[in-house]
Enzyme design. Structure first.
Site, PDB file in Angstrom:
ATOM      1  N   ASP A 179       0.837  -1.204   0.000  1.00 20.69           N
ATOM      2  CA  ASP A 179       0.000   0.000   0.000  1.00 20.69           C
ATOM      3  C   ASP A 179       0.874   1.258   0.000  1.00 20.69           C
ATOM      4  O   ASP A 179       2.104   1.178  -0.063  1.00 20.69           O
ATOM      5  CB  ASP A 179      -0.993  -0.034   1.172  1.00 20.69           C
ATOM      6  CG  ASP A 179      -0.310  -0.018   2.545  1.00 20.69           C
ATOM      7  OD1 ASP A 179       0.880   0.352   2.643  1.00 20.69           O
ATOM      8  OD2 ASP A 179      -0.972  -0.377   3.538  1.00 20.69           O
ATOM      9  N   GLU A 182       3.731   1.339   2.136  1.00 22.08           N
ATOM     10  CA  GLU A 182       4.719   0.306   1.829  1.00 22.08           C
ATOM     11  C   GLU A 182       4.582  -0.905   2.744  1.00 22.08           C
ATOM     12  O   GLU A 182       5.561  -1.527   3.133  1.00 22.08           O
ATOM     13  CB  GLU A 182       6.138   0.899   1.881  1.00 22.08           C
ATOM     14  CG  GLU A 182       6.160   2.259   1.204  1.00 22.08           C
ATOM     15  CD  GLU A 182       7.522   2.794   0.888  1.00 22.08           C
ATOM     16  OE1 GLU A 182       7.878   2.738  -0.276  1.00 22.08           O
ATOM     17  OE2 GLU A 182       8.221   3.253   1.801  1.00 22.08           O
ATOM     18  N   GLU A 363       8.067  14.592   8.537  1.00 24.81           N
ATOM     19  CA  GLU A 363       7.088  13.605   8.078  1.00 24.81           C
ATOM     20  C   GLU A 363       5.980  13.449   9.117  1.00 24.81           C
ATOM     21  O   GLU A 363       4.807  13.467   8.806  1.00 24.81           O
ATOM     22  CB  GLU A 363       7.790  12.270   7.862  1.00 24.81           C
ATOM     23  CG  GLU A 363       6.910  11.137   7.427  1.00 24.81           C
ATOM     24  CD  GLU A 363       7.686   9.822   7.347  1.00 24.81           C
ATOM     25  OE1 GLU A 363       8.156   9.329   8.398  1.00 24.81           O
ATOM     26  OE2 GLU A 363       7.838   9.295   6.234  1.00 24.81           O
TER      27      GLU A 363
HETATM   28  C1  BGC Z   1       5.852   6.371   3.344  1.00 26.26           C
HETATM   29  C2  BGC Z   1       5.601   6.405   1.844  1.00 26.26           C
HETATM   30  C3  BGC Z   1       6.488   7.421   1.184  1.00 26.26           C
HETATM   31  C4  BGC Z   1       7.940   7.288   1.614  1.00 26.26           C
HETATM   32  C5  BGC Z   1       8.777   8.463   1.123  1.00 26.26           C
HETATM   33  C6  BGC Z   1       7.322   6.163   3.590  1.00 26.26           C
HETATM   34  O1  BGC Z   1       7.529   6.109   4.938  1.00 26.26           O
HETATM   35  O2  BGC Z   1       5.131   5.328   3.930  1.00 26.26           O
HETATM   36  O3  BGC Z   1       4.273   6.744   1.599  1.00 26.26           O
HETATM   37  O4  BGC Z   1       6.379   7.277  -0.204  1.00 26.26           O
HETATM   38  O5  BGC Z   1       8.020   7.242   3.005  1.00 26.26           O
HETATM   39  O6  BGC Z   1       8.246   9.673   1.563  1.00 26.26           O
END
Ligand code: BGC
Length: 407
Positions: A179, A182, A363
């Site tokens: 998903d 990931e 994030e």
């Molecule tokens: C997230 C992804 C994202 C990636 C890079 C991961 O931790 O789950 O959605 O694409 O980080 O930002």
């Protein structure tokens, strides 16, 4: 790349943070057009179709010459990658059609690359197909507001990649894959299907710019049918009835693939089914019930009073399972579209308070963790949480743009 003097100030929110967000986004675009996910986090020194497509959406939406150009260059990069790995996609289509299993590392188009287009050599979960849907969607959004003659000229080079993706997604959409977080490669994530339906549903709009392209016209007809089929599948398999309210809402996974604690769970990535993908408008009862459930289960205190942001899902333990800036911004966008400007502003205020002194948006943040002991685990494994995360900045930019339009 640096911002030039044609940039004007945002009128809402924190002007400086908005400009700084655009600066961070553009600084993290490589010469090839790829965006790296984060400059300060080893695992994120790559470009994902998903992150990049959401970033491109924000840049196209901003509508400044340099942001439109940055978005165009990203689309060009994606096109180059798809062309480069064309045989892999064709092989995957042939295998699925022949009923053969797919190796989820060697037989598929990867979800992330170095900025030069090499798949990473690390152990990862490269089989994630949502980003291709998001890319098709972002491509259509990019050209929507631009001169149609220019769109025709530029899109001519994308035609083959669009046709190939329609075939690829048409063959693979029911194959379980990782998903957007990931995770759960053995399941069908409802948000992945929403991305595919959303993106495929825009192919006809892209084909309309190239009226003489018969291959693209045929792909567009296929894509339109597929988009409807996937949407119907979501309704049948990716929903549940809330026992308390009796309302139907979207679930994190489809069907029986979600057993145990995951059954009936929501994920904040379901917000995208309403906006940007537009499968069901925000006023639709399905969207409303899903958003209510997300607020109840994934916002600390269950209220939009600015005291918390949005978790990905309630069992999330990545870096302890904190509140994600990008999801908080998308919840605000959805609330705004539904007329809740006060809620959107409260969420905006929360996001702005999470900015680091240098103007970076991380994030996720750690005030309300799902599982505090896991923060240390991840910090020891991978270091401090990614900051700036370019996708966080892009989502903030999208929110400010929407606030400006409706202001
Ligand atoms: C997230 C992804 C994202 C990636 C890079 C991961 O931790 O789950 O959605 O694409 O980080 O930002």
């Amino acid at each position: 790349m640096t911002l030039n003097s044609t940039l004007t100030s945002a009128t809402l929110g924190n002007d400086w943070l908005y400009e700084n967000s655009l600066k961070i986004i553009l600084e993290n675009q490589a010469g090839t057009g790829a965006f790296i996910a984060s400059p300060n986090f080893g695992q994120y020194h790559y470009s994902w179709f998903r992150d990049g497509a959401f970033i491109a959406l924000a840049l196209s939406d901003t509508g400044r010459p340099e942001t439109i150009e940055a978005s165009r260059r990203f689309h060009e990069w994606v096109n180059n990658i798809i062309q480069r790995y064309r045989p892999l996609a064709q092989g995957a289509i042939a295998r699925v059609k022949a009923g053969e299993p797919l190796n989820p590392v060697t037989d598929i188009l990867h979800c992330r690359y170095t900025v030069d287009g090499e798949p990473s050599q690390e152990d990862w979960t490269p089989f994630q197909i949502d980003g291709f849907g998001t890319w098709l969607f972002a491509l259509a959004e990019h050209y929507k507001g631009l001169d149609p003659a220019m769109a025709s000229r530029e899109l001519a080079q994308f035609s083959d990649s669009i046709c190939l993706l329609v075939d690829y997604l048409g063959a693979l959409w029911l194959v379980p894959n990782f998903d957007c977080w990931e995770e759960h490669g053995d399941k069908l994530a409802t948000s992945t299907l929403a991305a595919l339906s959303g993106g495929l549903g825009r192919v006809a709009e892209l084909a309309a710019y190239l009226p003489g392209d018969t291959a693209l016209a045929a792909a567009a007809a296929t894509a339109t049918n597929l988009a409807a089929e996937i949407k119907a599948y979501i309704l049948n398999h990716g929903t549940a009835t809330d026992p308390q309210t009796g309302q139907l809402y979207l679930t994190k996974f489809c069907g029986d693939s979600a057993a145990g604690e995951l059954r009936g769970a929501v994920d904040a990535n379901l917000l995208w089914a309403a906006i940007p993908y537009g499968l069901w408008p925000v006023e639709h009862p399905l969207s409303q019930a899903t958003v209510e459930r997300i607020i109840k289960d994934l916002v600390a205190g269950g209220k939009l009073d600015g005291s918390g942001g949005v978790h990905r899902y309630s069992r999330d333990t990545y870096f302890g399972g904190g509140e994600w800036i990008l999801l908080t911004a998308w919840l605000a966008v959805v609330r705004l579209a539904g007329g809740d400007r006060a809620g959107a502003n409260a969420l905006l205020g929360w996001i702005e308070r999470q900015a680091q002194p240098d103007g970076s948006l991380p994030e996720q943040t750690f005030e309300h963790l799902n599982q505090p002991d896991m923060l240390n685990h991840w910090t020891q494994l991978w270091g401090e949480v990614a900051s700036p995360l370019v996708w966080s900045h892009a989502s903030y930019v999208t929110l400010i743009n929407r606030l400006k339009i409706t202001g």
